[in-house]
Design a protein around this motif. Structure first.
Motif, PDB file in Angstrom:
ATOM      1  N   MET A 132      16.666   2.561  79.710  1.00 56.13           N
ATOM      2  CA  MET A 132      17.091   1.645  80.730  1.00 56.13           C
ATOM      3  C   MET A 132      18.593   1.731  80.776  1.00 56.13           C
ATOM      4  O   MET A 132      19.252   1.252  81.747  1.00 56.13           O
ATOM      5  CB  MET A 132      16.365   0.312  80.369  1.00 56.13           C
ATOM      6  CG  MET A 132      15.173   0.009  80.349  1.00 56.13           C
ATOM      7  SD  MET A 132      14.708  -0.109  82.228  1.00 56.13           S
ATOM      8  CE  MET A 132      15.418  -1.730  82.635  1.00 56.13           C
ATOM      9  N   GLN A 133      19.380   2.298  79.573  1.00 55.57           N
ATOM     10  CA  GLN A 133      20.504   2.359  79.811  1.00 55.57           C
ATOM     11  C   GLN A 133      20.976   3.672  80.544  1.00 55.57           C
ATOM     12  O   GLN A 133      22.447   3.544  80.904  1.00 55.57           O
ATOM     13  CB  GLN A 133      21.046   2.521  78.323  1.00 55.57           C
ATOM     14  CG  GLN A 133      20.817   1.505  77.321  1.00 55.57           C
ATOM     15  CD  GLN A 133      21.486   0.119  77.833  1.00 55.57           C
ATOM     16  OE1 GLN A 133      22.716   0.053  78.380  1.00 55.57           O
ATOM     17  NE2 GLN A 133      20.779  -0.978  77.952  1.00 55.57           N
ATOM     18  N   LYS A 134      20.183   4.376  81.225  1.00 51.64           N
ATOM     19  CA  LYS A 134      20.475   5.477  81.887  1.00 51.64           C
ATOM     20  C   LYS A 134      20.403   5.221  83.250  1.00 51.64           C
ATOM     21  O   LYS A 134      19.564   4.310  83.709  1.00 51.64           O
ATOM     22  CB  LYS A 134      19.806   6.786  81.434  1.00 51.64           C
ATOM     23  CG  LYS A 134      19.691   7.249  79.887  1.00 51.64           C
ATOM     24  CD  LYS A 134      18.563   8.372  79.710  1.00 51.64           C
ATOM     25  CE  LYS A 134      18.976   8.782  78.247  1.00 51.64           C
ATOM     26  NZ  LYS A 134      20.387   9.191  78.020  1.00 51.64           N
ATOM     27  N   SER A 135      21.212   6.013  84.063  1.00 51.76           N
ATOM     28  CA  SER A 135      20.980   5.878  85.681  1.00 51.76           C
ATOM     29  C   SER A 135      20.679   6.925  86.442  1.00 51.76           C
ATOM     30  O   SER A 135      21.682   7.827  86.507  1.00 51.76           O
ATOM     31  CB  SER A 135      22.260   5.261  86.137  1.00 51.76           C
ATOM     32  OG  SER A 135      22.352   4.560  87.407  1.00 51.76           O
ATOM     33  N   PRO A 136      19.715   7.129  87.116  1.00 53.77           N
ATOM     34  CA  PRO A 136      18.607   6.153  86.998  1.00 53.77           C
ATOM     35  C   PRO A 136      17.750   6.486  85.717  1.00 53.77           C
ATOM     36  O   PRO A 136      17.745   7.585  84.920  1.00 53.77           O
ATOM     37  CB  PRO A 136      17.694   6.454  88.060  1.00 53.77           C
ATOM     38  CG  PRO A 136      18.061   8.014  88.407  1.00 53.77           C
ATOM     39  CD  PRO A 136      19.438   8.124  88.003  1.00 53.77           C
TER      40      PRO A 136
END
Length: 349
Positions: A132-136
């Motif tokens: 969830m810390q990565k985008s996306p």
């Protein structure tokens, strides 16, 4: 939610190293390197084999992120993205790892597999939170490489794939693991590993009933109650004889009271996460003197401590998972400094 077993980290680390050593001695006796197709069939435990590939995939991603951080090039360009994807695909077909590099990777993957078996909810919560810390966020690696307990966690991944901003995913995850009796047993999951190297399940798992530490008033360090049949023998111990530090635990009530006193007022000042309040010298000291030189074990302990809801819960976790198993001297400066950090985290709650 019913209490679930906790992983005995010291035993898991030791077992993982022994397992990796045994497998590598046998495999590399006649070969210098291992390739991708051999990794997929390395162990009778298919989940372990997939965990190794997952670790390799994550290593590639980290290297790619470092490369993309070079400020002189536009890595968002479509042609560059296509070339990078082709490059990664080519790399995936050319895996060759020597024993010196593969053995620690295997040990790490074994330990991850043990965590998934014993603490599936906590394991998946960490994995999902990290993505969830990565985008996306890209959940494809979970779908590809994690097969155990899929019915419990896949609804969460489906939810977040459609609605990445959803705040209800943890509740859904807890619901998925709300009935441990419906999950495959740890013994059944780890039977293929047991075929390669015997696992002592009684040592691997901390039982739920021993996780609640006694926090009643008394000395800051209390002796663990004697085992049945030992009371009479130990009653003859002289008052002047010191107890073995490994047979002691931390009294959270007295520790809190001591840190609350004016004598320790200079230590106050809340911190959001334990890692934030830890200096580099402290990190080195804790790793070396409390966590047997295992930095991953320290990081895992910090994550678990950060998830506790109070100072008392955090100290109970230390007592249950680390004090006895890692044979800490609870009066040592290192343990007291760790307690100070935990106190700062919860002071003012």
């Amino acid at each position: 939610m019913p209490k679930q077993h906790r992983l005995h980290h010291a035993y898991a680390t030791h077992y993982s190293a022994e397992f990796a050593g045994k497998v590598c001695r046998e495999f590399f006796e006649a070969k210098e390197t291992i390739c991708g197709s051999e990794i997929v069939e390395l162990s009778p435990c298919k989940q372990l084999n997939l965990m190794i590939i997952k670790s390799l995939f994550e290593s590639w991603q980290e290297q790619l992120e470092q490369l993309s951080g070079v400020p002189f090039f536009d890595y968002t360009d479509e042609a560059v993205q296509a070339a990078l994807q082709e490059f990664m695909n080519s790399l995936s077909q050319a895996i060759k790892i020597r024993r010196a590099d593969f053995e620690p990777l295997l040990a790490h993957s074994v330990e991850k597999t043990l965590q998934l078996a014993v603490e599936p909810k906590l394991f998946m919560e960490r994995e999902i939170a990290a993505l969830m810390q990565k985008s996306p966020p890209d959940f494809s690696s979970l779908r590809k490489y994690i097969k155990w307990h899929a019915d419990a966690w896949r609804p969460v991944v489906d939810l977040l794939s459609d609605s990445p901003e959803s705040t209800s995913w943890k509740e859904l995850l807890y619901q998925g693991f709300a009935h441990p009796e419906n999950l495959l047993s740890v013994g059944d999951l780890l039977a293929p590993l047991h075929e390669t190297l015997r696992i002592n399940l009684d040592e691997l798992m901390l039982r739920p009933e021993i996780q609640d530490a006694d926090s009643s008033a008394g000395s800051a360090v209390r002796s663990v109650p004697e085992k049945p049949g030992e009371e009479q023998a130990s009653s003859g111990r002289g008052a002047e004889e010191e107890a073995d530090p490994s047979d002691a635990f931390i009294d959270p009530a007295l520790a809190w009271a001591r840190f609350e006193s004016e004598e320790h007022a200079y230590m106050k000042g809340s911190i959001g996460h334990l890692r934030e309040g830890m200096g580099i010298n402290q990190r080195i000291m804790f790793t070396k003197r409390l966590f047997q030189g295992n930095q991953d074990l320290l990081d895992q302990a910090l994550e678990e401590l950060d998830r506790t809801e109070s100072f008392f819960d955090a100290v109970s976790l230390l007592n249950a998972s680390f004090v006895g198993t890692l044979k800490w001297d609870v009066q040592s400066d290192e343990v007291q400094e760790l307690l100070q950090l935990i106190f700062r985290k919860f002071d003012g709650d």
